[in-house]
Design an enzyme around this catalytic site. Sequence first.
Site, PDB file in Angstrom:
ATOM      1  N   GLY A   1       0.807  -1.229   0.000  1.00  0.00           N
ATOM      2  CA  GLY A   1       0.000   0.000   0.000  1.00  0.00           C
ATOM      3  C   GLY A   1       0.830   1.264   0.000  1.00  0.00           C
ATOM      4  N   ALA A   2       1.989   1.240  -0.658  1.00  0.00           N
ATOM      5  CA  ALA A   2       2.863   2.418  -0.651  1.00  0.00           C
ATOM      6  C   ALA A   2       3.012   3.026  -2.037  1.00  0.00           C
ATOM      7  CB  ALA A   2       4.229   2.039  -0.081  1.00  0.00           C
TER       8      ALA A   2
ATOM      9  N   LEU B   1       3.807   1.366  -4.852  1.00  0.00           N
ATOM     10  CA  LEU B   1       4.797   0.692  -5.705  1.00  0.00           C
ATOM     11  C   LEU B   1       4.215  -0.548  -6.385  1.00  0.00           C
ATOM     12  CD1 LEU B   1       8.120   1.014  -3.670  1.00  0.00           C
ATOM     13  CD2 LEU B   1       7.193   2.517  -5.436  1.00  0.00           C
ATOM     14  N   GLY B   2       2.898  -0.626  -6.423  1.00  0.00           N
ATOM     15  CA  GLY B   2       2.276  -1.696  -7.211  1.00  0.00           C
ATOM     16  C   GLY B   2       2.166  -3.026  -6.495  1.00  0.00           C
ATOM     17  N   SER B   3       2.132  -3.015  -5.138  1.00  0.00           N
ATOM     18  CA  SER B   3       1.986  -4.307  -4.440  1.00  0.00           C
ATOM     19  C   SER B   3       0.661  -4.959  -4.825  1.00  0.00           C
ATOM     20  CB  SER B   3       2.082  -4.128  -2.921  1.00  0.00           C
ATOM     21  OG  SER B   3       1.111  -3.207  -2.475  1.00  0.00           O
ATOM     22  N   SER B   4      -0.411  -4.184  -4.920  1.00  0.00           N
ATOM     23  CA  SER B   4      -1.704  -4.809  -5.242  1.00  0.00           C
ATOM     24  C   SER B   4      -1.737  -5.252  -6.705  1.00  0.00           C
ATOM     25  CB  SER B   4      -2.875  -3.879  -4.912  1.00  0.00           C
ATOM     26  OG  SER B   4      -3.088  -2.954  -5.947  1.00  0.00           O
TER      27      SER B   4
ATOM     28  N   ASP C   1      -1.342   0.327 -13.718  1.00  0.00           N
ATOM     29  CA  ASP C   1      -0.525  -0.460 -12.783  1.00  0.00           C
ATOM     30  C   ASP C   1      -0.437  -1.925 -13.208  1.00  0.00           C
ATOM     31  OD1 ASP C   1      -0.602   1.929 -11.468  1.00  0.00           O
ATOM     32  OD2 ASP C   1      -1.380   1.156  -9.578  1.00  0.00           O
TER      33      ASP C   1
HETATM   34  C1  MEV Z   1      -2.040   4.561  -8.890  1.00  0.00           C
HETATM   35  O1  MEV Z   1      -0.822   3.824  -8.935  1.00  0.00           O
HETATM   36  C2  MEV Z   1      -2.147   5.459 -10.084  1.00  0.00           C
HETATM   37  C3  MEV Z   1      -3.388   6.365 -10.137  1.00  0.00           C
HETATM   38  O2  MEV Z   1      -3.275   7.135 -11.328  1.00  0.00           O
HETATM   39  C4  MEV Z   1      -4.664   5.552 -10.172  1.00  0.00           C
HETATM   40  C5  MEV Z   1      -4.866   4.787 -11.488  1.00  0.00           C
HETATM   41  O3  MEV Z   1      -4.223   5.042 -12.480  1.00  0.00           O
HETATM   42  O4  MEV Z   1      -5.751   3.910 -11.460  1.00  0.00           O
HETATM   43  C6  MEV Z   1      -3.452   7.317  -8.965  1.00  0.00           C
END
Ligand code: MEV
Length: 404
Positions: free
Chosen positions: A140-141, A143-146, A210
Amino acid sequence: MRRITVSAPGKVILHGEHAVVYGKKALAASLNLRTYMSVTKRGDNLINLHFPDIELKLSLPCGIDVSGNNTKNGDVTSPIPASDDVIETLKKLSGLDVDASQSQTLAVVSFLYVYTEISKASKSPLPGIDVGVQSELPIGAGLGSSASYSVCLAAALLQLGSHINESKFSSNTETDTLYQSSWTHNETELIKKWSYISEKIMHGNPSGVDNSVTTFGGAIEFRKGNITNLSQMPEIKILLVNTKVPRSTKTLVSNVRTKYDKYVDVIGPIMDAIDAVTTRSIDTYSNLLDNGHSSPSLYKDLGELIDINQGLLRTLGVSHSRLDRVCEVTAALGLHAKLTGAGGGGCAFCLITPGTPKADVKEVMSQLRAEGFECWKTNICGQGVIRHWTHSEHYNIPPGFLPE
Ligand code: MEV
């Protein structure tokens, strides 16, 4: 094969976060930090989830189906997103405690939904499995963990249902293509599609940038679902800085939406400006390659574009005092940093150009650490999703995750 082991990289958005939700372009790259997942067939009808990074250990029956989607023998190439009602019902059926964290709930619900839907689209229902997940990424920082979790989930379960081939990858050290997955383009697209279904459960209405960069790896330009692979991207070094301030992508994206709807005449041009920054940055990276990576004036431009982008994101209200502090500390030594991902906390990255004195990077790192930030130097453009068969010195596959 009883066990399927896959991994997918984290990501850093260099430019274009938030604006990408409004149809603007984003420049994103994969990281050399990965999430690993192992899926082992059981002889019964249980699903055991063990995700130590989010302190989750849960046992569930296989047969949960609340989606009402008519996917039975349906087209696996057209996954149907979960409705809000289904997400709520799955939360109740998941067997999670009432005080389960947001990350635990979302990880379980997206798992259950993707498992159920792929199972219905398979020749025979998916079997009981033990699932292990471990990540090198902070959770949740930004960096694409999810996204890397969602991509691993899609790749492993599509493989379990025999919707994609076994991906016996090849290794070619001479050409430096270390581990090339043998999934076809269509199969990789299918992984991307299903990972988006999981991402939607986690983040509401994500742009898809992402899970796209996490699936394909390398660097991409992303706009409205269209991806251009930027093979012309120079290898750059960055310093990743974790503010350790927790935040939710869903909430930040929805706060920006509220502001945009209220002040479309004001916020619209900010999105256009971010788009222009992204375009200028892509052009600059490509000019750098043409100049053999050694043009101080182009690196200066990249730094300026990073500062402008950070200023625009701050105006959107997605920075945080700790993110601003990272920018101050790096700027004092002539370096340039901006938030990456949704902001509101999470991570920033700082560009390390070839001319940056090592002593300056060391100094910045020690100052940031002294102020409680976590930071590490890394390269961008890691390999996209892959299936692992054997041990490799290039990957930190967790003990017990490899096929027996
Ligand atoms: C999140 O990593 C990037 C955002 O632009 C959201 C998205 O693109 O879905 C904030």
